[in-house]
Design a protein around this motif. Structure first.
Motif, PDB file in Angstrom:
ATOM      1  N   GLU A 204     -10.600  32.984  95.296  1.00 56.74           N
ATOM      2  CA  GLU A 204      -9.397  33.969  94.359  1.00 56.74           C
ATOM      3  C   GLU A 204      -7.986  33.322  93.982  1.00 56.74           C
ATOM      4  OE1 GLU A 204      -9.965  36.394  92.148  1.00 56.74           O
ATOM      5  OE2 GLU A 204     -12.107  36.513  93.630  1.00 56.74           O
TER       6      GLU A 204
ATOM      7  N   LYS B 183      -8.789  29.865  91.703  1.00 55.38           N
ATOM      8  CA  LYS B 183      -8.621  31.282  90.298  1.00 55.38           C
ATOM      9  C   LYS B 183      -7.275  31.472  89.453  1.00 55.38           C
ATOM     10  CE  LYS B 183     -13.098  32.868  90.032  1.00 55.38           C
ATOM     11  NZ  LYS B 183     -14.081  34.244  90.287  1.00 55.38           N
TER      12      LYS B 183
ATOM     13  N   LYS C 219      -5.320  29.264  86.490  1.00 58.13           N
ATOM     14  CA  LYS C 219      -5.142  30.059  85.630  1.00 58.13           C
ATOM     15  C   LYS C 219      -3.105  29.591  84.840  1.00 58.13           C
ATOM     16  CE  LYS C 219      -7.421  33.955  86.436  1.00 58.13           C
ATOM     17  NZ  LYS C 219      -7.679  36.176  86.665  1.00 58.13           N
TER      18      LYS C 219
ATOM     19  N   ASN D 287      -8.703  37.500  82.547  1.00 54.76           N
ATOM     20  CA  ASN D 287      -9.781  37.404  83.197  1.00 54.76           C
ATOM     21  C   ASN D 287     -10.331  36.896  83.850  1.00 54.76           C
ATOM     22  OD1 ASN D 287      -8.769  40.925  82.968  1.00 54.76           O
ATOM     23  ND2 ASN D 287      -9.595  40.222  80.965  1.00 54.76           N
ATOM     24  N   ASP D 288     -10.983  36.917  84.309  1.00 60.08           N
ATOM     25  CA  ASP D 288     -12.136  35.649  85.088  1.00 60.08           C
ATOM     26  C   ASP D 288     -13.131  35.443  84.402  1.00 60.08           C
ATOM     27  OD1 ASP D 288     -10.124  35.739  87.079  1.00 60.08           O
ATOM     28  OD2 ASP D 288     -11.753  36.698  88.695  1.00 60.08           O
ATOM     29  N   ASN D 289     -13.406  36.124  83.781  1.00 59.53           N
ATOM     30  CA  ASN D 289     -14.871  35.819  83.018  1.00 59.53           C
ATOM     31  C   ASN D 289     -14.539  35.938  81.673  1.00 59.53           C
ATOM     32  OD1 ASN D 289     -17.324  36.210  84.743  1.00 59.53           O
ATOM     33  ND2 ASN D 289     -16.873  38.044  84.551  1.00 59.53           N
TER      34      ASN D 289
ATOM     35  N   SER E  50     -15.708  29.678  81.210  1.00 52.87           N
ATOM     36  CA  SER E  50     -13.861  30.629  81.800  1.00 52.87           C
ATOM     37  C   SER E  50     -13.893  30.426  83.462  1.00 52.87           C
ATOM     38  CB  SER E  50     -14.789  32.118  82.072  1.00 52.87           C
ATOM     39  OG  SER E  50     -16.078  31.596  82.613  1.00 52.87           O
ATOM     40  N   ILE E  51     -12.273  31.064  83.620  1.00 49.98           N
ATOM     41  CA  ILE E  51     -12.134  30.817  85.050  1.00 49.98           C
ATOM     42  C   ILE E  51     -13.207  30.716  85.515  1.00 49.98           C
ATOM     43  CG2 ILE E  51     -10.678  31.765  86.630  1.00 49.98           C
ATOM     44  CD1 ILE E  51      -9.200  30.415  84.399  1.00 49.98           C
ATOM     45  N   ASN E  52     -14.097  31.617  85.744  1.00 47.71           N
ATOM     46  CA  ASN E  52     -15.589  31.465  87.107  1.00 47.71           C
ATOM     47  C   ASN E  52     -15.779  30.318  87.123  1.00 47.71           C
ATOM     48  OD1 ASN E  52     -14.866  34.113  87.886  1.00 47.71           O
ATOM     49  ND2 ASN E  52     -16.048  35.611  86.914  1.00 47.71           N
TER      50      ASN E  52
ATOM     51  N   ALA F 145     -13.611  27.390  88.425  1.00 47.85           N
ATOM     52  CA  ALA F 145     -13.299  27.556  89.470  1.00 47.85           C
ATOM     53  C   ALA F 145     -15.133  27.006  90.432  1.00 47.85           C
ATOM     54  CB  ALA F 145     -13.048  29.008  90.121  1.00 47.85           C
TER      55      ALA F 145
END
Lengths: 201, 85
Positions: free
Chosen positions: B2, B5, B9, B27-29, B71-73, B76
């Motif tokens: 977390e 992530k 951002k 958002n993470d996704n 995405s961020i997910n 990461a």
């Protein structure tokens, strides 16, 4: 056919003020960075164009000058002819700084793409959907004879209906922008003497 | 994860000059390109440099970027799995 060319609007952007047709329209009241000054001019225009924040300072000053002069123009047949004496040096130095140290060699693609002065013309063309003639000259000083000859020729040979011309310079945070819109109608005859006088104003 | 992530951002906003976007807006996704954050091809190159500079990860084949920067997910996860010890 009337071949007389007229200046319809002009704009000055200095280190802390913006003038349209000689009238002050924006003044920086804070001593701050060039980046924040240009951002505050952008905010004053009340437009939403997030790409502005990705531009280098040179493209930002070109973009802002054009925004003041073209925001009420519907015509898309507008050529762009700019000149300056620093080319894109302001951004070239930033790029150079990122590649000086071979042990910390991380050139930024988003800086590198702005290491040409005519990219500023491209940003204006994208914003205003212009697919017109354009040119960027580098000269020691604002050469009104060269501008006058080239721009008048574009108009009289009907290569374009209007020209956005001027001197767009930034170097070491020193801003010097004088931009004008010329065509068949306007407030003043477009002669090299008149344009020099307005630049000096 | 977390923490990584949140850090990503912040770095994306700073490095890509996303002036009007806050960390909480991502958002993470969310897709980073196209309808998501609306990043472009130069941003993609900037992200490749960011991975190298900040995390020591070199992407040899830029085509890999499409999946990594979805995405961020995905970013990461890729960083966690590939960051040099």
């Amino acid at each position: 056919m009337d071949k007389q060319v007229y200046i319809s609007k002009y704009c000055h952007i200095t280190n802390n003020q913006v003038f349209i047709n000689g009238e002050l329209v924006f003044e920086n009241t804070q001593t701050d960075t060039t980046k924040n000054y240009l951002k505050s001019i952008y905010k004053s225009l009340d437009i939403k164009y997030p790409k502005f924040f990705k531009m280098d300072n040179f493209s930002k000053i070109a973009f802002l000058g054009a925004e003041f002069l073209l925001k009420e123009e519907d015509n898309k047949n507008i050529a762009i002819v700019f000149s300056n004496n620093a080319s894109s040096l302001d951004t070239d130095r930033k790029h150079q700084d990122s590649i000086n140290d071979l042990d910390n060699y991380f050139p930024s693609p988003s800086i590198f793409v702005y290491t040409l002065p005519n990219i500023g013309i491209g940003e204006i063309s994208i914003r205003h959907q212009l697919r017109s003639e354009n040119a960027f000259f580098v000269s020691e000083q604002f050469n009104t004879t060269q501008h006058n000859t080239y721009e008048t020729s574009l108009l009289t040979e009907e290569k374009t209906e209007q020209v956005l011309g001027g001197w767009v310079n930034i170097d070491n945070d020193e801003i010097d922008v004088f931009m004008y819109l010329i065509g068949k109608k306007g407030i003043e005859k477009y002669t090299k003497e008149n344009i020099q006088n307005l630049y000096n104003k | 994860m977390e923490k990584l992530k949140a850090e990503l951002k912040e770095r994306i906003i700073e490095n890509l000059n996303l002036e009007d976007i806050e960390v909480s807006d991502i958002n993470d996704n969310d897709p980073l390109f196209g309808e998501g954050l609306g990043l472009d091809s130069i941003d993609a190159l900037e992200l490749i440099v960011m991975l190298d500079k900040d995390y020591g990860i070199k992407i040899a084949d830029p085509k890999e970027g499409k999946a990594i920067f979805e995405s961020i997910n995905t970013m990461a996860t890729y960083i966690s799995e590939n960051k040099p010890a």
